[in-house]
Motif scaffolding. Structure first.
Motif, PDB file in Angstrom:
ATOM      1  N   MET A   1     -12.692  -4.066  -4.337  1.00  0.00           N
ATOM      2  CA  MET A   1     -14.099  -3.684  -4.256  1.00  0.00           C
ATOM      3  C   MET A   1     -14.570  -3.175  -5.608  1.00  0.00           C
ATOM      4  O   MET A   1     -13.774  -2.750  -6.444  1.00  0.00           O
ATOM      5  CB  MET A   1     -14.305  -2.601  -3.194  1.00  0.00           C
ATOM      6  CG  MET A   1     -13.552  -1.292  -3.439  1.00  0.00           C
ATOM      7  SD  MET A   1     -14.132   0.059  -2.409  1.00  0.00           S
ATOM      8  CE  MET A   1     -15.698   0.449  -3.174  1.00  0.00           C
ATOM      9  N   LYS A   2     -15.889  -3.234  -5.813  1.00  0.00           N
ATOM     10  CA  LYS A   2     -16.434  -2.761  -7.082  1.00  0.00           C
ATOM     11  C   LYS A   2     -16.413  -1.241  -7.124  1.00  0.00           C
ATOM     12  O   LYS A   2     -16.293  -0.570  -6.093  1.00  0.00           O
ATOM     13  CB  LYS A   2     -17.855  -3.281  -7.263  1.00  0.00           C
ATOM     14  CG  LYS A   2     -18.830  -2.780  -6.210  1.00  0.00           C
ATOM     15  CD  LYS A   2     -20.204  -3.376  -6.426  1.00  0.00           C
ATOM     16  CE  LYS A   2     -21.189  -2.850  -5.377  1.00  0.00           C
ATOM     17  NZ  LYS A   2     -22.541  -3.415  -5.538  1.00  0.00           N
ATOM     18  N   ASP A   3     -16.537  -0.695  -8.329  1.00  0.00           N
ATOM     19  CA  ASP A   3     -16.532   0.756  -8.479  1.00  0.00           C
ATOM     20  C   ASP A   3     -17.746   1.366  -7.792  1.00  0.00           C
ATOM     21  O   ASP A   3     -18.794   0.727  -7.652  1.00  0.00           O
ATOM     22  CB  ASP A   3     -16.543   1.127  -9.962  1.00  0.00           C
ATOM     23  CG  ASP A   3     -15.238   0.736 -10.652  1.00  0.00           C
ATOM     24  OD1 ASP A   3     -14.216   0.626  -9.942  1.00  0.00           O
ATOM     25  OD2 ASP A   3     -15.267   0.527 -11.879  1.00  0.00           O
ATOM     26  N   ASP A   5     -20.907   4.009  -7.488  1.00  0.00           N
ATOM     27  CA  ASP A   5     -21.941   4.474  -8.417  1.00  0.00           C
ATOM     28  C   ASP A   5     -22.353   5.884  -8.015  1.00  0.00           C
ATOM     29  O   ASP A   5     -23.037   6.083  -7.012  1.00  0.00           O
ATOM     30  CB  ASP A   5     -23.137   3.524  -8.364  1.00  0.00           C
ATOM     31  CG  ASP A   5     -24.259   3.934  -9.313  1.00  0.00           C
ATOM     32  OD1 ASP A   5     -24.076   4.922 -10.055  1.00  0.00           O
ATOM     33  OD2 ASP A   5     -25.316   3.270  -9.284  1.00  0.00           O
ATOM     34  N   GLN A  15     -20.937   3.465   0.269  1.00  0.00           N
ATOM     35  CA  GLN A  15     -20.637   2.527  -0.816  1.00  0.00           C
ATOM     36  C   GLN A  15     -19.248   1.912  -0.637  1.00  0.00           C
ATOM     37  O   GLN A  15     -19.060   0.709  -0.858  1.00  0.00           O
ATOM     38  CB  GLN A  15     -20.721   3.240  -2.167  1.00  0.00           C
ATOM     39  CG  GLN A  15     -22.133   3.652  -2.570  1.00  0.00           C
ATOM     40  CD  GLN A  15     -22.161   4.182  -3.990  1.00  0.00           C
ATOM     41  OE1 GLN A  15     -21.715   3.509  -4.926  1.00  0.00           O
ATOM     42  NE2 GLN A  15     -22.682   5.394  -4.158  1.00  0.00           N
ATOM     43  N   GLY A  19     -18.650  -2.006   0.116  1.00  0.00           N
ATOM     44  CA  GLY A  19     -17.855  -2.777  -0.835  1.00  0.00           C
ATOM     45  C   GLY A  19     -16.727  -3.531  -0.156  1.00  0.00           C
ATOM     46  O   GLY A  19     -16.495  -4.722  -0.435  1.00  0.00           O
ATOM     47  N   GLN A  22     -18.130  -6.383   2.033  1.00  0.00           N
ATOM     48  CA  GLN A  22     -18.506  -7.551   1.237  1.00  0.00           C
ATOM     49  C   GLN A  22     -17.279  -8.357   0.829  1.00  0.00           C
ATOM     50  O   GLN A  22     -17.307  -9.596   0.824  1.00  0.00           O
ATOM     51  CB  GLN A  22     -19.290  -7.099   0.005  1.00  0.00           C
ATOM     52  CG  GLN A  22     -20.691  -6.589   0.321  1.00  0.00           C
ATOM     53  CD  GLN A  22     -21.358  -5.944  -0.881  1.00  0.00           C
ATOM     54  OE1 GLN A  22     -20.852  -6.018  -2.006  1.00  0.00           O
ATOM     55  NE2 GLN A  22     -22.498  -5.292  -0.642  1.00  0.00           N
ATOM     56  N   ASP A  23     -16.179  -7.656   0.498  1.00  0.00           N
ATOM     57  CA  ASP A  23     -14.946  -8.364   0.138  1.00  0.00           C
ATOM     58  C   ASP A  23     -14.405  -9.165   1.318  1.00  0.00           C
ATOM     59  O   ASP A  23     -13.886 -10.278   1.146  1.00  0.00           O
ATOM     60  CB  ASP A  23     -13.885  -7.360  -0.338  1.00  0.00           C
ATOM     61  CG  ASP A  23     -14.207  -6.783  -1.716  1.00  0.00           C
ATOM     62  OD1 ASP A  23     -15.077  -7.354  -2.405  1.00  0.00           O
ATOM     63  OD2 ASP A  23     -13.600  -5.756  -2.086  1.00  0.00           O
ATOM     64  N   SER A  26     -16.810 -12.201   1.968  1.00  0.00           N
ATOM     65  CA  SER A  26     -16.733 -13.225   0.916  1.00  0.00           C
ATOM     66  C   SER A  26     -15.389 -13.942   0.897  1.00  0.00           C
ATOM     67  O   SER A  26     -15.233 -14.975   0.237  1.00  0.00           O
ATOM     68  CB  SER A  26     -16.984 -12.582  -0.450  1.00  0.00           C
ATOM     69  OG  SER A  26     -15.925 -11.686  -0.782  1.00  0.00           O
ATOM     70  N   ASP A  28     -12.563 -12.451  -0.206  1.00  0.00           N
ATOM     71  CA  ASP A  28     -11.656 -11.809  -1.161  1.00  0.00           C
ATOM     72  C   ASP A  28     -10.555 -11.047  -0.430  1.00  0.00           C
ATOM     73  O   ASP A  28      -9.442 -10.897  -0.948  1.00  0.00           O
ATOM     74  CB  ASP A  28     -12.434 -10.861  -2.075  1.00  0.00           C
ATOM     75  CG  ASP A  28     -13.340 -11.620  -3.049  1.00  0.00           C
ATOM     76  OD1 ASP A  28     -13.098 -12.832  -3.245  1.00  0.00           O
ATOM     77  OD2 ASP A  28     -14.278 -11.014  -3.585  1.00  0.00           O
ATOM     78  N   LEU A  45     -10.463   6.222  -6.675  1.00  0.00           N
ATOM     79  CA  LEU A  45     -11.923   6.356  -6.760  1.00  0.00           C
ATOM     80  C   LEU A  45     -12.372   7.784  -7.054  1.00  0.00           C
ATOM     81  O   LEU A  45     -13.577   8.034  -7.206  1.00  0.00           O
ATOM     82  CB  LEU A  45     -12.564   5.887  -5.442  1.00  0.00           C
ATOM     83  CG  LEU A  45     -12.365   4.413  -5.078  1.00  0.00           C
ATOM     84  CD1 LEU A  45     -12.986   4.119  -3.717  1.00  0.00           C
ATOM     85  CD2 LEU A  45     -12.971   3.493  -6.139  1.00  0.00           C
TER      86      LEU A  45
END
Length: 491
Positions: A1-3, A5, A15, A19, A22-23, A26, A28, A45
Motif C-alpha cells: 500500500m502507499k504511504d 498522508d 487511509q 490503501g 485498493q491493493d 487491483s 496487487d 507506518l
C-alpha cells in the motif's frame, strides 16, 4: 500500500483500510495472501497497533479478508465477490456523472412530471405562491423551541392526539362527519390509506368495486395487493337522477369493498344523487360490505350545495371516510386522514399494533397549531375564493375562445374539467396540438377500465397549479392549437 498522508483530513486507520482495499481490488494482493502482521505494519507506518487493527477489522467486516487462527489476516476471494455483487453496487461516479445536474439525471424518470411551461393545465399540484410559508415557518420555530424531548421519541401510532382532535372538530363542524378523535388515523396520502385498509381484507376471497372511470392511483393499489377490481359505471354528465347502471353493477359485483368519490366524482366531476347514496348504503348493510368514501375535493363546489357525506348517513358502521390536506395546503406535506367506523377499529388495531405513524411528528404538531389557532379556517376561505375566481375565468375564457365548438364535462365542482372538440378528434391529437403551442393538457383514457363510457375525446384541463394571470393566454393558445388563428367563438 502507499504511504499514509499525515496532512490529510482523512484519519489514519481509514487511509490504511483504503490503501489495502485498493491493493486487493487491483490484484496487487491476491486471494490467500497474508496481510502484513499488525505489529510490523504499525512499526513501518509509525502508527499505533490499534490504528492498524481498526483498519484490518473494517476489511474483515466487509469481507475483503478473513481471519485464520495462527495465520493472521488472509485476503479473501474478491473475484467471487465481484461476480456476485459487482452489478448491485455501481461506483458512485456512475450514479450521478460528474458535471451532470440532478434534473438531467432524472429527465427521463416517468414520475417526473415537472413542466417548464406557464400554460400547464395539470391537476393535483398547487401554485407555489399558495402555501402560507411565513405562518408555517413561525409555527415550526415555536414548536421546536417548546418541544422538549419529543423529537427523540416515536409518536402515537395512529397520529398525534391533538391533531386528531382538531380534525374531528373540523369534520363535525363543516362536513357533518360523525366521529370521535380516536376513530381518526393520520396517513401520508390516499394511496397509503387505501393500502392500509386492504390489510383488513383477503385478496383471495374479497372483490373490490370501483367507479369506472375512476382514480387510477387507487386502482393500482388494489391490483398491486392482488385484489380483483370490478368496474362500476359512474354517471356521465352530472345528472341527478339515480344511476341505475351503477347500482345494478354494484348488486351483481359480489364485492366486499367499494371505493367511491360521491361528493366530486373523479374524473367526471359529477355528484352522486341522494337516492344512489341511499341504495349504496343499503347494499353495504345487506351484503356485510364496506365503502371507502374519498371526500378529496368537497370545498370546491361552484353551483351546487354539497350533499350529505355517506359517512354522515351511515347508521351501521359501513363507511371508511378519507380526506386530505393537499388541496387546501400542499401535496408536499403528505398529510391525509381516515375515519374508521367503530366496527372496524378492533380489526385495525390488531393488524397495525406494531406500526408507527408514517407522518412526521413535527408536521403533525405544526398542523395542529395551524388548525387550533384558526389559520386553517381562514386559509380554507381564502383558497376556496381564489379557486372559485380561477374556475370562473377558465369557463369564461373557454366560452369566449371556443364557444360551441367544444363540449365541457364537469365544470361545476373540483379543480379540473374535461374538454373535447365537437369535430371528433382524439385525445392524443388534442394533446399533441396543444403541446405545439406550449400548452399541456392531459389524457383521460388512463382512468377507464373497460371502455371510455362516453368520455372518448375528452382531455383533462386542471387549474390547481396554473397562475391566474396565465389562464386566459393558455386558453387562447389552446384555441389556436385546435382551431387556428381565427379569433373568438364560432357562430
Amino acid at each position: 500500500m502507499k504511504d499514509i498522508d499525515r496532512s490529510s483530513t482523512t484519519n489514519l486507520y481509514t487511509q490504511i483500510y483504503e490503501g489495502i482495499r485498493q491493493d486487493i481490488e487491483s490484484g496487487d494482493l491476491v486471494a490467500g495472501e497474508k496481510l502484513t502482521p499488525i505489529r510490523r505494519l504499525a512499526h513501518e507506518l509509525h502508527v499505533s497497533r490499534n490504528t492498524v487493527e481498526m483498519a484490518y477489522q473494517q476489511l474483515l467486516t466487509e469481507g475483503f479478508v478473513k481471519s485464520r487462527t495462527g495465520s493472521g489476516y488472509v485476503v479473501n476471494d474478491v473475484e467471487f465477490m465481484r461476480v456476485k455483487f459487482g452489478e448491485a453496487f455501481p461506483a458512485a461516479s456512475s450514479v450521478v456523472p460528474k458535471g451532470t445536474s440532478i434534473e438531467a439525471v432524472f429527465a427521463e424518470d416517468p414520475y417526473n412530471t415537472k413542466s417548464d411551461t406557464p400554460y400547464d393545465f395539470t391537476y393535483g399540484d398547487r401554485s407555489p405562491k399558495s402555501f402560507p410559508s411565513r405562518t408555517w415557518r413561525l409555527l415550526t420555530d415555536e414548536v421546536l423551541e417548546t418541544v422538549g424531548g419529543r423529537t427523540a421519541q416515536y409518536g402515537n401510532a395512529w397520529g398525534e392526539p391533538g391533531l386528531r382532535i382538531e380534525i374531528a372538530r373540523w369534520l363535525r363542524r363543516t362536513r357533518s362527519v360523525d366521529c370521535t378523535a380516536d376513530q381518526i388515523v393520520i396517513l401520508p396520502g390516499t394511496q397509503p390509506a387505501v393500502d392500509s385498509i386492504l390489510t383488513l381484507f383477503n385478496s383471495q376471497f374479497d372483490i373490490v368495486g370501483m367507479e369506472d372511470p375512476g382514480y387510477r392511483g387507487v386502482r393500482d393499489v388494489f391490483r398491486n395487493r392482488g385484489f380483483t377490481v370490478v368496474p362500476l359505471p359512474a354517471a356521465i354528465g352530472g345528472e341527478m337522477e339515480p344511476n341505475v347502471h351503477f347500482t345494478d353493477a354494484l348488486q351483481a359485483s359480489n364485492a366486499k369493498l367499494v371505493f367511491l368519490t360521491p361528493s366530486v366524482q373523479f374524473p367526471t366531476g359529477s355528484l352522486m344523487p341522494i337516492l344512489t347514496r341511499i341504495r349504496t348504503l343499503r347494499w353495504a348493510m345487506d351484503n356485510d360490505a364496506f365503502i371507502i368514501e374519498d371526500d378529496y375535493c368537497r370545498e370546491f363546489l361552484y353551483s351546487d350545495r354539497p350533499l350529505q357525506t355517506l359517512q354522515s348517513m351511515d347508521t351501521d358502521g359501513r363507511v371508511i371516510y378519507l380526506g386530505t390536506m393537499s388541496k387546501m395546503l400542499s401535496p408536499a406535506l403528505r398529510v391525509s386522514y381516515m375515519v374508521l367506523p367503530q366496527r372496524l377499529m378492533s380489526r385495525w388495531k390488531r393488524a397495525h399494533e406494531q406500526y408507527y405513524c408514517p407522518v412526521p411528528w413535527l408536521t403533525q404538531e405544526v398542523l395542529r397549531l395551524y388548525m387550533a389557532r384558526g389559520y386553517w379556517t381562514r386559509n380554507t376561505r381564502r383558497v376556496t375564493a381564489e379557486y372559485e375566481a380561477i374556475h370562473a375565468l377558465v369557463m369564461e375564457s373557454l366560452d369566449r375562445e371556443m364557444g360551441d365548438r367544444i363540449d365541457i364535462l364537469g365544470g361545476t365542482a373540483g379543480l379540473y374539467l374535461l374538454v373535447r372538440t365537437k369535430d371528433g378528434r382524439t385525445q392524443e391529437e388534442l394533446i399533441r396540438l396543444a403541446a405545439q403551442q406550449d400548452v399541456r393538457v392531459y389524457p383521460t383514457r388512463l382512468y377507464c377500465m373497460q371502455s371510455m363510457h362516453g368520455m372518448d375525446g375528452y382531455v383533462l384541463l386542471g387549474f390547481s397549479a396554473i397562475e391566474k394571470e396565465n389562464v386566459a393566454e393558455g386558453i387562447r393558445r389552446l384555441r389556436v392549437a385546435w382551431f387556428g388563428e381565427d379569433s373568438g367563438q364560432a357562430t
